[in-house]
Write a protein that holds these residues in place. Sequence first.
Motif, PDB file in Angstrom:
ATOM      1  N   THR A  31       0.828  -1.211   0.000  1.00  0.00           N
ATOM      2  CA  THR A  31       0.000   0.000   0.000  1.00  0.00           C
ATOM      3  C   THR A  31       0.861   1.260   0.000  1.00  0.00           C
ATOM      4  OG1 THR A  31      -1.719  -1.179   1.233  1.00  0.00           O
ATOM      5  CG2 THR A  31      -1.826   1.222   1.224  1.00  0.00           C
ATOM      6  N   HIS A  32       1.909   1.236   0.831  1.00  0.00           N
ATOM      7  CA  HIS A  32       2.815   2.382   0.891  1.00  0.00           C
ATOM      8  C   HIS A  32       3.524   2.588  -0.444  1.00  0.00           C
ATOM      9  CE1 HIS A  32       5.599   5.291   2.587  1.00  0.00           C
ATOM     10  NE2 HIS A  32       6.609   4.581   2.064  1.00  0.00           N
ATOM     11  N   GLY A  33       3.969   1.471  -1.058  1.00  0.00           N
ATOM     12  CA  GLY A  33       4.639   1.586  -2.357  1.00  0.00           C
ATOM     13  C   GLY A  33       3.707   2.088  -3.442  1.00  0.00           C
ATOM     14  N   THR A  34       2.475   1.611  -3.418  1.00  0.00           N
ATOM     15  CA  THR A  34       1.490   2.077  -4.399  1.00  0.00           C
ATOM     16  C   THR A  34       1.204   3.560  -4.235  1.00  0.00           C
ATOM     17  OG1 THR A  34       0.465  -0.124  -4.385  1.00  0.00           O
ATOM     18  CG2 THR A  34      -0.830   1.690  -5.307  1.00  0.00           C
ATOM     19  N   GLN A  35       1.065   3.964  -2.970  1.00  0.00           N
ATOM     20  CA  GLN A  35       0.822   5.378  -2.709  1.00  0.00           C
ATOM     21  C   GLN A  35       2.012   6.235  -3.137  1.00  0.00           C
ATOM     22  OE1 GLN A  35      -2.113   6.623  -1.645  1.00  0.00           O
ATOM     23  NE2 GLN A  35      -1.236   8.642  -2.055  1.00  0.00           N
ATOM     24  N   ALA A  36       3.232   5.745  -2.879  1.00  0.00           N
ATOM     25  CA  ALA A  36       4.431   6.481  -3.292  1.00  0.00           C
ATOM     26  C   ALA A  36       4.502   6.597  -4.806  1.00  0.00           C
ATOM     27  CB  ALA A  36       5.677   5.781  -2.752  1.00  0.00           C
ATOM     28  N   LEU A  37       4.168   5.489  -5.504  1.00  0.00           N
ATOM     29  CA  LEU A  37       4.160   5.521  -6.973  1.00  0.00           C
ATOM     30  C   LEU A  37       3.108   6.486  -7.483  1.00  0.00           C
ATOM     31  CD1 LEU A  37       5.136   4.380  -9.685  1.00  0.00           C
ATOM     32  CD2 LEU A  37       3.442   2.533  -9.412  1.00  0.00           C
ATOM     33  N   ARG A  38       1.942   6.482  -6.835  1.00  0.00           N
ATOM     34  CA  ARG A  38       0.881   7.399  -7.240  1.00  0.00           C
ATOM     35  C   ARG A  38       1.310   8.859  -7.039  1.00  0.00           C
ATOM     36  NH1 ARG A  38      -4.689   6.031  -4.579  1.00  0.00           N
ATOM     37  NH2 ARG A  38      -4.234   4.125  -5.765  1.00  0.00           N
ATOM     38  N   ASN A  39       1.957   9.125  -5.901  1.00  0.00           N
ATOM     39  CA  ASN A  39       2.434  10.496  -5.646  1.00  0.00           C
ATOM     40  C   ASN A  39       3.492  10.913  -6.659  1.00  0.00           C
ATOM     41  OD1 ASN A  39       0.750  10.616  -3.420  1.00  0.00           O
ATOM     42  ND2 ASN A  39       2.362  10.000  -1.977  1.00  0.00           N
ATOM     43  N   PHE A  40       4.369   9.954  -7.004  1.00  0.00           N
ATOM     44  CA  PHE A  40       5.401  10.245  -7.996  1.00  0.00           C
ATOM     45  C   PHE A  40       4.793  10.573  -9.360  1.00  0.00           C
ATOM     46  CE2 PHE A  40       8.285   8.632 -11.328  1.00  0.00           C
ATOM     47  CZ  PHE A  40       9.373   9.481 -11.122  1.00  0.00           C
ATOM     48  N   LEU A  41       3.792   9.771  -9.750  1.00  0.00           N
ATOM     49  CA  LEU A  41       3.136  10.014 -11.037  1.00  0.00           C
ATOM     50  C   LEU A  41       2.390  11.347 -11.029  1.00  0.00           C
ATOM     51  CD1 LEU A  41       1.754   6.432 -11.808  1.00  0.00           C
ATOM     52  CD2 LEU A  41       3.734   7.559 -12.837  1.00  0.00           C
ATOM     53  N   GLU A  42       1.781  11.671  -9.894  1.00  0.00           N
ATOM     54  CA  GLU A  42       1.095  12.951  -9.791  1.00  0.00           C
ATOM     55  C   GLU A  42       2.085  14.108  -9.903  1.00  0.00           C
ATOM     56  OE1 GLU A  42      -2.000  13.872  -9.611  1.00  0.00           O
ATOM     57  OE2 GLU A  42      -2.877  11.859  -9.623  1.00  0.00           O
ATOM     58  N   MET A  43       3.263  13.954  -9.315  1.00  0.00           N
ATOM     59  CA  MET A  43       4.289  14.995  -9.387  1.00  0.00           C
ATOM     60  C   MET A  43       4.763  15.170 -10.826  1.00  0.00           C
ATOM     61  SD  MET A  43       7.970  15.143  -7.454  1.00  0.00           S
ATOM     62  CE  MET A  43       8.569  13.778  -8.450  1.00  0.00           C
ATOM     63  N   ILE A  44       5.014  14.032 -11.521  1.00  0.00           N
ATOM     64  CA  ILE A  44       5.432  14.111 -12.927  1.00  0.00           C
ATOM     65  C   ILE A  44       4.353  14.779 -13.772  1.00  0.00           C
ATOM     66  CG2 ILE A  44       6.021  12.739 -14.956  1.00  0.00           C
ATOM     67  CD1 ILE A  44       8.221  12.833 -12.901  1.00  0.00           C
ATOM     68  N   LYS A  45       3.117  14.392 -13.488  1.00  0.00           N
ATOM     69  CA  LYS A  45       2.004  14.961 -14.237  1.00  0.00           C
ATOM     70  C   LYS A  45       1.908  16.473 -14.036  1.00  0.00           C
ATOM     71  CE  LYS A  45      -3.048  14.718 -14.590  1.00  0.00           C
ATOM     72  NZ  LYS A  45      -4.276  14.070 -14.072  1.00  0.00           N
ATOM     73  N   SER A  46       2.068  16.904 -12.766  1.00  0.00           N
ATOM     74  CA  SER A  46       1.989  18.349 -12.474  1.00  0.00           C
ATOM     75  C   SER A  46       3.143  19.107 -13.130  1.00  0.00           C
ATOM     76  CB  SER A  46       1.978  18.576 -10.968  1.00  0.00           C
ATOM     77  OG  SER A  46       3.171  18.098 -10.385  1.00  0.00           O
ATOM     78  N   LYS A  47       4.331  18.511 -13.152  1.00  0.00           N
ATOM     79  CA  LYS A  47       5.470  19.170 -13.789  1.00  0.00           C
ATOM     80  C   LYS A  47       5.259  19.293 -15.293  1.00  0.00           C
ATOM     81  CE  LYS A  47       9.128  18.008 -10.498  1.00  0.00           C
ATOM     82  NZ  LYS A  47      10.435  17.315 -10.304  1.00  0.00           N
ATOM     83  N   ILE A  48       4.745  18.233 -15.899  1.00  0.00           N
ATOM     84  CA  ILE A  48       4.496  18.278 -17.350  1.00  0.00           C
ATOM     85  C   ILE A  48       3.456  19.333 -17.679  1.00  0.00           C
ATOM     86  CG2 ILE A  48       3.558  16.961 -19.287  1.00  0.00           C
ATOM     87  CD1 ILE A  48       4.826  14.462 -18.074  1.00  0.00           C
ATOM     88  N   LEU A  49       2.376  19.366 -16.875  1.00  0.00           N
ATOM     89  CA  LEU A  49       1.330  20.363 -17.120  1.00  0.00           C
ATOM     90  C   LEU A  49       1.872  21.775 -16.907  1.00  0.00           C
ATOM     91  CD1 LEU A  49      -1.773  18.650 -15.455  1.00  0.00           C
ATOM     92  CD2 LEU A  49      -1.318  18.962 -17.891  1.00  0.00           C
TER      93      LEU A  49
END
Length: 383
Positions: free
Chosen positions: A352-370
């Motif tokens: 669960t922690h790893g999934t949440q960390a991956l989700r946060n990482f993807l959200e960060m990448i997404k925000s940077k791209i946007l």
Amino acid sequence: MRPRYEMVKKSWLQGSLLVCFIAAIVLLMILDYFNLESFAIFNERGFYFDYTWKGRLFLLFFLWLFVLESSLNLNQSKKDLESKPRSHFKVIAILICAIIPLIYILSVNFFGFDQTVIKIGEIIRGEYWKANFGDWQHILTAAWPLSFEYLVFTVSFTATIFLAYGKSGLKKFAITIGLIAGITAIYLTDTIFPYGVLKPLQLLALPTAAWAAALLDILGYTFALSFSPGPSAMPIIRTRAADGQIVSIGIDWPCAGVHSLFLYTLIILLLFKKSNMSRFRKLLYFIFGAIGTYLVNVLRIIAYFFIRVNEGLTAAQTFHDVYGELLFVVWILLYILLIVCIQKFRLAEKTTHGTQALRNFLEMIKSKILSRFKIKLNESQSI
């Protein structure tokens, strides 16, 4: 010194109980191996400790669990030790209960008690077996004595543990009692109501047979699945074997895995009782385990079908009586090991922690791209 004395005393009693049950099973193995049993049919079938279905292999599992739980329960609190019975008469009663299986085996094989066992079977269901089943003699002289043998072990072990340790002992040895009592209940039920005549359980064989038929259809096998209501109705799969003969495979409730689901439920609930998991997690474990147990039984029917069609009746019967049940045993042991690993190493939390960390990482990448896209867009508009 007193707690140490009580511990030694407790260890002596527990060791004595182990010796009593080990002696009974070892004697039974010797008589079985050298074909010295009073029931002639036991000597004709082969070594009964090889068989998982209507055999004695589960007695070895029972003994293994007894040794395992004895070692786990050896170290007790001072309060538990002080509650232990000290009366010499009660200790004698405990030991008498523990040697009942040994006395039973000696009585049956050397003192004519086997005929009494047969008479009990005749009184309970003899006329019914003779009137409805062509192999009634096999039921009376093989299935019934074996079921009665398991009943003796169950009653003896439960009474011994209760007298020795009280209600707390029934909890501490719950898995061992659950296994031997569960197998006894299944064997007795199938012996008293053989070949699917017990409708509430036999109806559960229909969906399992349908699942097996669907998978056989996917694999490209030609067969016919039928079910005709009647006193001993069961789903039947008919096909043509490799030698050209028509093969009919009947599926009654033990073959469909109803008893496996019962044993799974018993074992998993006892495991949950000894753990401190949340109710939600227990529910998830139970559901996934039940699905896995059901699928294992479907695969067992398919495996029996393959062996019966390609290798013949003898090989299929060997698989049914010896190896088929081991699929469930291996599955339940692996599943319990998986649960223990998940709990011990907190794999669910880490996942669960790893999934949440991956989700946060993807959200960060997404925000940077946007953000970069917006900057580029603004720059292009300003030009």
